[in-house]
Motif scaffolding. Sequence first.
Motif, PDB file in Angstrom:
ATOM      1  N   LEU A 136       0.808  -1.213   0.000  1.00 23.78           N
ATOM      2  CA  LEU A 136       0.000   0.000   0.000  1.00 23.78           C
ATOM      3  C   LEU A 136       0.846   1.270   0.000  1.00 23.78           C
ATOM      4  O   LEU A 136       0.313   2.363  -0.094  1.00 23.78           O
ATOM      5  CB  LEU A 136      -0.936   0.019   1.217  1.00 23.78           C
ATOM      6  N   SER A 137       2.158   1.134   0.105  1.00 24.22           N
ATOM      7  CA  SER A 137       3.079   2.273   0.160  1.00 24.22           C
ATOM      8  C   SER A 137       2.614   3.294   1.199  1.00 24.22           C
ATOM      9  O   SER A 137       2.399   4.473   0.890  1.00 24.22           O
ATOM     10  CB  SER A 137       3.201   2.936  -1.215  1.00 24.22           C
ATOM     11  N   LEU A 138       2.483   2.831   2.422  1.00 23.78           N
ATOM     12  CA  LEU A 138       1.986   3.686   3.494  1.00 23.78           C
ATOM     13  C   LEU A 138       3.061   4.660   3.953  1.00 23.78           C
ATOM     14  O   LEU A 138       4.247   4.326   4.006  1.00 23.78           O
ATOM     15  CB  LEU A 138       1.529   2.834   4.680  1.00 23.78           C
ATOM     16  N   ASN A 139       2.623   5.875   4.303  1.00 26.37           N
ATOM     17  CA  ASN A 139       3.565   6.857   4.832  1.00 26.37           C
ATOM     18  C   ASN A 139       3.827   6.576   6.311  1.00 26.37           C
ATOM     19  O   ASN A 139       3.228   5.678   6.904  1.00 26.37           O
ATOM     20  CB  ASN A 139       3.063   8.289   4.602  1.00 26.37           C
ATOM     21  N   THR A 140       4.699   7.343   6.914  1.00 23.12           N
ATOM     22  CA  THR A 140       5.119   7.088   8.288  1.00 23.12           C
ATOM     23  C   THR A 140       3.964   7.162   9.279  1.00 23.12           C
ATOM     24  O   THR A 140       3.849   6.329  10.173  1.00 23.12           O
ATOM     25  CB  THR A 140       6.216   8.107   8.697  1.00 23.12           C
ATOM     26  N   THR A 141       3.099   8.126   9.122  1.00 26.12           N
ATOM     27  CA  THR A 141       1.951   8.283  10.015  1.00 26.12           C
ATOM     28  C   THR A 141       1.016   7.079   9.909  1.00 26.12           C
ATOM     29  O   THR A 141       0.551   6.558  10.925  1.00 26.12           O
ATOM     30  CB  THR A 141       1.162   9.578   9.678  1.00 26.12           C
ATOM     31  N   GLU A 142       0.767   6.632   8.693  1.00 23.62           N
ATOM     32  CA  GLU A 142      -0.108   5.484   8.476  1.00 23.62           C
ATOM     33  C   GLU A 142       0.521   4.200   9.013  1.00 23.62           C
ATOM     34  O   GLU A 142      -0.174   3.340   9.547  1.00 23.62           O
ATOM     35  CB  GLU A 142      -0.429   5.332   6.984  1.00 23.62           C
ATOM     36  N   ARG A 143       1.835   4.093   8.877  1.00 19.75           N
ATOM     37  CA  ARG A 143       2.539   2.916   9.410  1.00 19.75           C
ATOM     38  C   ARG A 143       2.386   2.818  10.919  1.00 19.75           C
ATOM     39  O   ARG A 143       2.182   1.746  11.461  1.00 19.75           O
ATOM     40  CB  ARG A 143       4.020   2.957   9.056  1.00 19.75           C
ATOM     41  N   GLU A 144       2.514   3.958  11.581  1.00 17.57           N
ATOM     42  CA  GLU A 144       2.376   3.983  13.042  1.00 17.57           C
ATOM     43  C   GLU A 144       0.940   3.686  13.458  1.00 17.57           C
ATOM     44  O   GLU A 144       0.709   3.045  14.479  1.00 17.57           O
ATOM     45  CB  GLU A 144       2.830   5.321  13.594  1.00 17.57           C
ATOM     46  N   SER A 145      -0.029   4.135  12.685  1.00 24.18           N
ATOM     47  CA  SER A 145      -1.438   3.881  12.991  1.00 24.18           C
ATOM     48  C   SER A 145      -1.813   2.422  12.782  1.00 24.18           C
ATOM     49  O   SER A 145      -2.715   1.915  13.432  1.00 24.18           O
ATOM     50  CB  SER A 145      -2.345   4.735  12.102  1.00 24.18           C
ATOM     51  N   LEU A 146      -1.118   1.794  11.871  1.00 27.50           N
ATOM     52  CA  LEU A 146      -1.415   0.395  11.556  1.00 27.50           C
ATOM     53  C   LEU A 146      -1.021  -0.499  12.705  1.00 27.50           C
ATOM     54  O   LEU A 146      -1.653  -1.404  13.074  1.00 27.50           O
ATOM     55  CB  LEU A 146      -0.666  -0.017  10.285  1.00 27.50           C
TER      56      LEU A 146
END
Length: 146
Positions: A136-146
């Motif tokens: 999904l090529s998640l950004n840093t914020t999305e990675r932390e939320s995951l």
Amino acid sequence: MAIKTLTIIHTFLVLSLAVFAAFTFFGGPGFVNDFNIENDVFIYIVPIVAVIGYFASKFLYTKALSAIDSSATLNTKLALYQKANILKYALIEGPAFLAFIQFLSNGYTLYFTIGATLMLYLTMQKPSKTKTIEELSLNTTERESL
């Protein structure tokens, strides 16, 4: 939470296929090496459906992932990712069930081999957090939320 749900779905699909494969192996006629293909149209249908299922799963999965908007919310991305994975699993599991059903009916080794190969491939498609982040090529914020 979406990854846990997807993992549960994947595990259930693999286990159900494995149980059905064991049922066909132990409850069926056993392995038959004497092919009589004169009246068996499935000798052509099963391999063709398996190949179509494999390539369709790869194609439609890639297409579904590329359709996910990178600016969408994380929940939207995960929902679309889950939908793409379930479609991929279904396109692999369907031909595997067909192969095992045909093995159950006449015991041809080819059918069991095709079903087992598709089951192994489905097992290798297990979802993970790392795989989700990559695909999904998640950004840093999305990675932390995951």
